[in-house]
Design an enzyme around this catalytic site. Structure first.
Site, short mmCIF file in Angstrom:
data_model
loop_
_atom_site.label_atom_id
_atom_site.label_comp_id
_atom_site.label_asym_id
_atom_site.label_seq_id
_atom_site.Cartn_x
_atom_site.Cartn_y
_atom_site.Cartn_z
N ASP A 218 -33.77 52.22 -99.79
CA ASP A 218 -35.21 52.07 -100.05
C ASP A 218 -35.51 52.57 -101.45
O ASP A 218 -34.61 53.02 -102.18
CB ASP A 218 -36.05 52.79 -99.01
CG ASP A 218 -37.34 52.04 -98.70
OD1 ASP A 218 -38.18 51.92 -99.60
OD2 ASP A 218 -37.50 51.56 -97.56
N HIS A 288 -38.69 47.21 -102.15
CA HIS A 288 -38.14 48.52 -101.80
C HIS A 288 -36.76 48.74 -102.43
O HIS A 288 -35.84 49.22 -101.79
CB HIS A 288 -38.06 48.68 -100.27
CG HIS A 288 -39.42 48.81 -99.63
ND1 HIS A 288 -40.19 49.93 -99.77
CD2 HIS A 288 -40.12 47.96 -98.84
CE1 HIS A 288 -41.33 49.77 -99.10
NE2 HIS A 288 -41.32 48.57 -98.53
N ASP A 351 -40.02 42.93 -96.33
CA ASP A 351 -41.40 43.40 -96.19
C ASP A 351 -41.92 43.96 -97.51
O ASP A 351 -41.14 44.34 -98.38
CB ASP A 351 -41.49 44.47 -95.11
CG ASP A 351 -40.69 45.71 -95.47
OD1 ASP A 351 -39.51 45.55 -95.84
OD2 ASP A 351 -41.23 46.83 -95.40
N GLU A 352 -43.22 44.04 -97.62
CA GLU A 352 -43.90 44.78 -98.68
C GLU A 352 -43.25 44.53 -100.05
O GLU A 352 -42.89 45.46 -100.77
CB GLU A 352 -43.90 46.27 -98.34
CG GLU A 352 -44.68 46.57 -97.04
CD GLU A 352 -44.66 48.03 -96.67
OE1 GLU A 352 -45.62 48.49 -96.02
OE2 GLU A 352 -43.66 48.72 -96.99
#
Length: 570
Positions: A218, A288, A351-352
């Site tokens: 991450d 990330h 994601d994100e």
């Protein structure tokens, strides 16, 4: 403890018989001794009202089975997994009761016998039969036998040095509702060592789970050794500072890091596999990725400089989807990930991932034109670029016999039906995905984000500092993974349920334990039991014995379920 009717009648008869020969004080002392005897007897009795509650429990009229030192345990098959199951059962009984079984390995005449039975339909189902002479645990696979062992284990009382334990005569037929029963652990924000990851797997075992989703990269730290790219751990595993509090402007300026060597990761995979748990690694991409960009800045749209992120949240700098070197990098990383993790599933995140940098990046815009990607009424062309990126990764993993699993955002890029979807932003992504033919794992924040508080705002004074949100255990327990109104075809794509533990504010082992226990119990009943058999009030009572087991192993757990009142005081 509950005193049964026979015990009460016995005590009353003693009082009537002796009331003319003994004074009242003597009678009270004798009755107290009788009650102590009754309680001790009850403590020595197994109880199959466990977590999760088995599907069918049929009590029989036979005499109890006496479990004591020297009872033989063995299996019919000379099979590595079955022999290991025998050892596990012996170890569990010894740890929990102090009773030493006589491990007979392959012994068809053992008093506790484990064996395979192809007539049991569910590959993780089992039959547990107890009479006064024998305990028989059957499954169509060694995994099924293992879950039968867990049921017997959890039925036993927790005692240091039991002389004997009575196990009632029963026939139990049981099988899980869902094939995917997962639990997630983020070791990127805060690092947890090999020892604790093994303990986490043991906690999953106790709750009949079979999938460990391991979040190992991450923005705040890259936690897995990749030999082709050594800078990922040399630089990317260490952040030089960490924010104090919730994204304040204050930092501790203390280096923080840690990572797993490939051999350590393989040890986790082996340890989990022996306990019938699959390890799914997550390499989150294209977002990330700040830790990786700090190690290899040429992989970003701006070229950096980048920092292993000291903050929590979502950040604009992600992998450059227009740079051919990025695809080489991703494939090189996945080559080694596939060697470490035999799971047929690799979680690629998705994601994100803000596309802000892509909008201004010449390379990304050229890739959009080259691939003929067009915006639609719902999503911009940059979302389609992420879909292209995901498809490249999917094709590469498919060439290695792997499937991709991604967070529900990957649906924005028109991914193929072969991609698996983990629905976290509610259940809507899961509903959409299953209707399109994707296999789905339900993991909505509303019910399964175990980094959330377990109590309301006015009761958090004595809680550890967490990211926010409120998720009481009864809400977790109430979740129904298959929403009403779905077609039978769509329902068939709901593979199961998972809870997630993100660790921005979870800094040590004890807080991990506190956040997931006893919520793992609520989760496992959602995963395992048929919905019509769930009952929260009964779950609370059944989970009390689980807390005895938690205490036995020294695991911390939240006690909100068992407190009559909680007052925040200095």
């Amino acid at each position: 403890m509950v005193i049964n009717k026979k015990s009460c009648n016995f005590a009353i008869s003693i009082r009537i018989t002796l009331q003319y020969t003994m004074n009242m004080r003597q009678i009270k002392i004798l009755l107290l001794l009788c009650m102590v005897s009754v309680y001790t007897f009850a403590d020595n009795r197994a109880n199959f009202n466990i977590v999760p509650l088995p599907d069918k429990i049929q009590t029989t009229d036979g005499k109890v089975f006496i479990l004591q030192d020297g009872v033989t345990v063995g299996c019919k098959e000379n099979d590595e997994n079955m022999l290991r199951n025998v050892r596990f059962l012996s170890e569990y009984v010894k740890e929990q009761t102090g009773i030493t079984l006589n491990n007979q390995a392959v012994n068809k005449k053992a008093t506790i016998l484990l064996c395979l039975n192809e007539k049991i339909n569910n590959k993780e189902g089992y039959r547990l039969t107890v009479n006064n002479k024998k305990i028989l645990i059957e499954g169509s696979t060694p995994a099924g036998v293992f879950y039968g062992i867990q049921t017997l284990r959890k039925a036993l009382p927790v005692m240091k040095e039991a002389q004997m334990i009575e196990i009632p005569a029963v026939v139990i037929d049981d099988a899980p509702r869902f094939a995917y029963r997962g639990m997630h652990l983020d070791v990127s924000r805060h690092f947890f060592p090999l020892r604790f990851v093994k303990q986490y797997i043991d906690m999953m075992v106790l709750h009949n789970m079979n999938t460990f989703h391991w979040h190992i990269t991450d923005d705040q730290g890259w936690r897995i050794e990749i030999k082709k790219y050594p800078e990922l751990t040399k630089k990317g595993s260490i952040r030089q500072r960490t924010v104090v509090g919730r994204n304040t402007e204050l930092f501790d300026y203390t280096p923080y890091g840690g990572y797993f060597t490939q051999e350590e990761a393989k040890e986790i995979v082996r340890y989990a596999a022996e306990r019938y748990i699959k390890v799914i690694p997550e390499i989150d991409m294209p977002g990330h990725m700040l830790a990786a960009l700090h190690a290899y800045p040429e992989l970003g749209c701006t070229g950096g400089p980048y920092e292993v992120c000291p903050l929590w949240g979502v950040f604009d700098d992600i992998l450059c989807a227009g740079n051919p070197k990025v695809y080489d990098f991703v494939k090189g990383v996945l080559d080694e990930i596939c060697e470490i993790f035999p799971s047929e599933i690799v979680h690629i995140g998705g994601d994100e991932a803000p596309r802000t940098r892509w909008q201004q990046c010449a390379k990304c815009q050229e890739m959009i034109r080259k691939q003929g990607l067009k915006a639609d009424a719902k999503y911009p062309a940059e979302a389609k670029l992420q879909g292209y990126f995901t498809s490249v990764v999917e094709d590469y993993l498919a060439s290695k016999g792997k499937r991709i699993l991604g967070w529900d955002e990957i649906l924005e890029g028109d991914v193929r039906p072969s991609a698996m979807i983990m629905s976290w932003r509610g259940v809507e992504g899961g509903i959409e995905a299953s209707a399109k033919g994707h296999d789905v794992v339900m993991a909505p924040t509303s019910h399964f984000y175990f980094d959330y508080y377990q109590v309301e705002m006015n009761r958090r004074f004595r809680e550890p500092q967490l990211i926010g949100g409120t998720l009481p255990i009864d809400k977790t327990y109430s979740f129904e993974p298959i929403p009403a109104g779905m077609s039978d075809e769509a329902k068939s794509h709901i593979l199961g349920v998972q809870a997630n533990l993100w660790t921005e504010y979870i800094t040590c082992d004890e807080v991990v334990e506190y956040q997931v226990l006893p919520r793992m119990g609520a989760l496992c009943e959602v995963q395992w039991m048929q919905p019509e058999k769930k009952n929260f009030e009964q779950f609370v009572e059944r989970s009390r014995h689980m807390t005895d087991i938690y205490q036995h192993y020294g695991w911390q757990y939240a006690k909100h379920l068992y407190r009559k009142s909680e007052v925040n005081e200095w």
